[in-house]
Enzyme design. Structure first.
Site, PDB file in Angstrom:
ATOM      1  N   ASP A   1       0.856  -1.186   0.000  1.00 42.73           N
ATOM      2  CA  ASP A   1       0.000   0.000   0.000  1.00 42.73           C
ATOM      3  C   ASP A   1       0.891   1.234   0.000  1.00 42.73           C
ATOM      4  O   ASP A   1       2.004   1.206   0.534  1.00 42.73           O
ATOM      5  CB  ASP A   1      -0.903   0.017   1.239  1.00 42.73           C
ATOM      6  CG  ASP A   1      -1.956  -1.079   1.225  1.00 42.73           C
ATOM      7  OD1 ASP A   1      -2.434  -1.433   0.129  1.00 42.73           O
ATOM      8  OD2 ASP A   1      -2.305  -1.579   2.307  1.00 42.73           O
TER       9      ASP A   1
ATOM     10  N   ASP B   1      -7.016  -1.531  -4.529  1.00 46.99           N
ATOM     11  CA  ASP B   1      -8.071  -1.175  -3.584  1.00 46.99           C
ATOM     12  C   ASP B   1      -9.016  -0.142  -4.201  1.00 46.99           C
ATOM     13  O   ASP B   1     -10.238  -0.245  -4.072  1.00 46.99           O
ATOM     14  CB  ASP B   1      -7.477  -0.593  -2.301  1.00 46.99           C
ATOM     15  CG  ASP B   1      -6.603  -1.576  -1.535  1.00 46.99           C
ATOM     16  OD1 ASP B   1      -6.821  -2.797  -1.654  1.00 46.99           O
ATOM     17  OD2 ASP B   1      -5.695  -1.108  -0.821  1.00 46.99           O
TER      18      ASP B   1
END
Length: 156
Positions: free
Chosen positions: A112, A130
């Protein structure tokens, strides 16, 4: 019909390339300010799902992701020709699911890096996959709402 799989593939490539850039060029937890007090690139790893829930449950994620991918491909094949919006939605969901699945398989964790502070709320760090999942789900909801509205107007 193949255009929707191409959309998913493009999203997967963008996701994987951006993650590769972060892994190769940033130390873990390193942060680069893009817009002060709003947007940062932060190298982060997640061994769970959204907000780190179910951390370390990789077998669970493998099973769930496989089921989701099969379900999305089935729905795309069955209903994709009827609704372009649904097909695009499903291609975003497919791209996002596969993007994070690749990380889990090859890295044992998800990379991330998109880090936002929105009106003082430090939003959990996320990635392109995401974002694709969220956009896909929102589009499914919009499509469902529009279909229901259309059915409601026919019933009047």
């Amino acid at each position: 019909m193949y255009v929707y799989y191409i959309i998913a593939l493009i999203l997967i490539v963008i996701d994987q390339v951006t993650k590769w850039i972060v892994v190769k060029n940033m130390e873990l937890y390193e942060q680069i300010t893009v817009v002060k007090d709003f947007f940062y690139l932060t190298s982060h790893r997640n061994k769970g799902a959204a907000w780190g829930i179910l951390e370390g449950r990789m077998i669970f994620f493998y099973i769930i992701t496989t089921i989701v991918v099969i379900g999305v491909i089935y729905a795309l094949q069955k209903y994709g020709k009827e609704s372009k919006l649904l097909a695009i939605s499903l291609s975003f969901i497919l791209g996002g699911a596969v993007g994070n699945f690749i990380d889990r398989i090859f890295r044992g964790e998800v990379v991330d890096f998109l880090d936002f502070n929105i009106f003082g709320y430090d939003y959990p760090i996320f990635n392109v996959a995401d974002s694709s999942l969220v956009v896909g789900v929102i589009l499914v909801l919009i499509g469902t709402f529009l279909d229901e509205k259309k059915k409601g107007n026919k019933g009047v």
